[in-house]
Write a protein that holds these residues in place. Structure first.
Motif, PDB file in Angstrom:
ATOM      1  N   GLN A 220      60.529  45.797  40.408  1.00 35.06           N
ATOM      2  CA  GLN A 220      59.459  46.691  39.971  1.00 35.06           C
ATOM      3  C   GLN A 220      59.279  47.837  40.953  1.00 35.06           C
ATOM      4  O   GLN A 220      59.136  48.995  40.569  1.00 35.06           O
ATOM      5  N   LYS A 221      59.344  47.505  42.266  1.00 35.96           N
ATOM      6  CA  LYS A 221      59.169  48.544  43.292  1.00 35.96           C
ATOM      7  C   LYS A 221      60.320  49.542  43.247  1.00 35.96           C
ATOM      8  O   LYS A 221      60.113  50.751  43.390  1.00 35.96           O
ATOM      9  N   ILE A 222      61.538  49.026  43.063  1.00 35.89           N
ATOM     10  CA  ILE A 222      62.715  49.918  43.016  1.00 35.89           C
ATOM     11  C   ILE A 222      62.618  50.848  41.800  1.00 35.89           C
ATOM     12  O   ILE A 222      62.803  52.067  41.916  1.00 35.89           O
ATOM     13  N   THR A 223      62.322  50.282  40.615  1.00 32.34           N
ATOM     14  CA  THR A 223      62.251  51.117  39.400  1.00 32.34           C
ATOM     15  C   THR A 223      61.089  52.110  39.477  1.00 32.34           C
ATOM     16  O   THR A 223      61.213  53.252  39.032  1.00 32.34           O
ATOM     17  N   ASN A 224      59.963  51.680  40.087  1.00 38.76           N
ATOM     18  CA  ASN A 224      58.826  52.605  40.274  1.00 38.76           C
ATOM     19  C   ASN A 224      59.225  53.790  41.154  1.00 38.76           C
ATOM     20  O   ASN A 224      58.836  54.931  40.901  1.00 38.76           O
ATOM     21  N   GLN A 225      60.009  53.478  42.207  1.00 41.89           N
ATOM     22  CA  GLN A 225      60.458  54.526  43.126  1.00 41.89           C
ATOM     23  C   GLN A 225      61.344  55.552  42.398  1.00 41.89           C
ATOM     24  O   GLN A 225      61.190  56.759  42.573  1.00 41.89           O
ATOM     25  N   PHE A 226      62.263  55.032  41.588  1.00 43.62           N
ATOM     26  CA  PHE A 226      63.130  55.922  40.804  1.00 43.62           C
ATOM     27  C   PHE A 226      62.300  56.754  39.817  1.00 43.62           C
ATOM     28  O   PHE A 226      62.520  57.955  39.661  1.00 43.62           O
ATOM     29  N   ALA A 227      61.343  56.093  39.140  1.00 42.76           N
ATOM     30  CA  ALA A 227      60.498  56.802  38.157  1.00 42.76           C
ATOM     31  C   ALA A 227      59.704  57.912  38.842  1.00 42.76           C
ATOM     32  O   ALA A 227      59.594  59.024  38.316  1.00 42.76           O
ATOM     33  N   HIS A 228      59.177  57.606  40.042  1.00 41.99           N
ATOM     34  CA  HIS A 228      58.407  58.599  40.805  1.00 41.99           C
ATOM     35  C   HIS A 228      59.293  59.801  41.139  1.00 41.99           C
ATOM     36  O   HIS A 228      58.894  60.959  40.988  1.00 41.99           O
ATOM     37  N   HIS A 229      60.520  59.501  41.588  1.00 42.85           N
ATOM     38  CA  HIS A 229      61.456  60.586  41.930  1.00 42.85           C
ATOM     39  C   HIS A 229      61.745  61.463  40.704  1.00 42.85           C
ATOM     40  O   HIS A 229      61.711  62.687  40.779  1.00 42.85           O
ATOM     41  N   LEU A 230      62.029  60.814  39.566  1.00 41.68           N
ATOM     42  CA  LEU A 230      62.370  61.557  38.345  1.00 41.68           C
ATOM     43  C   LEU A 230      61.191  62.384  37.839  1.00 41.68           C
ATOM     44  O   LEU A 230      61.361  63.476  37.317  1.00 41.68           O
ATOM     45  N   ARG A 231      59.993  61.815  37.995  1.00 41.95           N
ATOM     46  CA  ARG A 231      58.783  62.509  37.523  1.00 41.95           C
ATOM     47  C   ARG A 231      58.572  63.818  38.286  1.00 41.95           C
ATOM     48  O   ARG A 231      58.018  64.779  37.762  1.00 41.95           O
TER      49      ARG A 231
END
Length: 418
Positions: free
Chosen positions: A382-393
């Motif tokens: 969850q933390k890894i995917t959140n980090q990627f989502a934050h970057h993409l956003r």
């Protein structure tokens, strides 16, 4: 900006308005309910994933997805009285972000003939419902229209841009009250039951305390229905000449395509003020040849720049601030839609790695707590995917490159980005 299920389609707003098109031209592109249905069905048959039609006395517009703007222009012109050449002379063709910005401006009354007139949002809601019924609303358009409605509500509640006179019908009443003395004693005749005419009539009843208002319509039943609501007198269409002769003010609001009133039927000996609130014009300019007749068209009414309108202009920056805020929220949602499938695919890939590793450790480790390992690694995923989502956003212009890199590193399967 990718917005449609068909990658070759973009979001367009095409139309014309009072700003460049005169009443006669707007009349050529006016769309009744049948024509709206025909336009929507034509678009559907052509494979459109979304389309909304708006037609008022001040504007005719199409918002939707298309391979190019001209496809929408052709559909509009096929079902109206005007030609493509005539349309393009006065039209605006907006694409993607510009089309979104235009819809916000229109839907919040900033593009109305009288600043802060919110009647248009009702037209947008009607157009939206009609398209949704025909399954011509995709998720992008649903979210966008709801965002415009939200902006409209906030501007109405948080600013005073709509205080005082907001509509052409109110401006008509202001005009009459400013120029006709002893208004409560004058004879007023309303010919036709168009929306602006009905609203003008309602405002006349409310603000002038006049009990001498007569209504004439070609269809008498329609006139009686409206007359009952406002306590008016109804006369037969056959009596129109004698009724005009007795009137001080004539308000014309018919839906006819050609003038219904001309100097031939005017036999008045006293001053007569005629307000033509119809698109196309329903009163012939030849009535101005009569000395005692004054003719005012709704285009002139909407140019009234009284103190109320000047005061409203002071609220434009505040309204634009609200629009910027809600547009940013909409764009953030749009960005999320673009990368959501990649994040989902990444999560699936990490879950596969998780399952394989837990299985390996379980085989080698006695007293291994699978539940603890599962819970702990779920949190890491969850933390890894959140980090990627934050970057993409927050990737702004580099979102597409970032998506390609993530897909390449994790060897994710290609997925559609809507």
């Amino acid at each position: 900006m990718h917005t449609s299920l068909n990658k070759n389609h973009k979001f367009y707003a095409i139309g014309l308005s009072y700003k460049k098109a005169d009443a006669a031209t707007r009349g050529h592109f006016a769309i009744d309910e049948n024509a709206q249905e025909a336009i929507l069905n034509s678009a559907k048959a052509a494979g459109a994933s979304g389309l909304i039609v708006i037609s008022t006395c001040n504007r005719t517009e199409l918002y939707g997805f298309s391979p190019d703007a001209m496809t929408l222009v052709k559909i509009l012109c096929e079902h109206t009285q005007g030609t493509i050449e005539e349309f393009l002379e006065v039209a605006y063709l907006h694409k993607n972000d510009d089309a979104i910005a235009h819809l916000f401006k229109v839907g919040t009354g900033l593009d109305s003939q009288i600043l802060g007139d919110f009647e248009i949002i009702g037209q947008l809601k009607i157009g939206f419902k009609r398209s949704k019924k025909l399954k011509l609303i995709n998720p992008f358009m649903e979210r966008l229209v709801n965002a415009v409605i939200q902006a409209s509500k906030r501007i109405k509640n948080e600013t005073e841009i709509s205080s005082g006179a907001t509509s052409v019908s109110f401006a008509a009443v202001q005009y009459i009250m400013a120029r006709v003395p002893y208004i409560s004693e004058k004879n007023i005749l309303l010919f036709g039951t168009g929306k602006i005419g009905r609203n003008t009539c309602e405002n006349l009843v409310k603000h002038t305390k006049n009990e001498h208002i007569t209504l004439i319509n070609r269809t008498k039943e329609k006139a009686e229905k409206i007359a009952g609501k406002f306590n008016l007198l109804v006369k037969d269409y056959a009596d129109i000449e004698s009724e005009i002769a007795q009137s001080d003010i004539l308000v014309v609001a018919t839906g006819a395509q050609k003038p219904t009133i001309n100097k031939e039927i005017l036999y008045t000996k006293k001053p007569l003020l005629i307000l033509d609130l119809s698109i196309p014009k329903n009163v012939s300019d030849d009535v101005k040849e009569l000395e005692n007749v004054t003719l005012v068209h709704l285009d002139q009414l909407s140019q009234m720049t009284d103190a109320t309108l000047k005061r409203r202009q002071g609220y434009i920056p505040q309204a634009e601030g609200i629009i910027s805020e809600i547009t940013a929220e909409f764009n953030a949602w749009l960005q999320t839609r673009k990368f959501a499938p990649t994040i989902k695919a990444l999560k699936v890939k990490l879950k596969e790695v998780q399952a394989a590793e837990i299985e390996n450790v379980r085989k080698k480790t006695p007293d291994f707590s699978e539940a603890t390992a599962q819970a702990m690694s779920d949190k890491i995923i969850q933390k890894i995917t959140n980090q990627f989502a934050h970057h993409l956003r927050h990737a702004n212009g580099s979102t597409a490159e970032s998506l390609a890199l993530i897909n390449s590193i994790f060897q994710l399967e290609d997925s559609d980005d809507v």
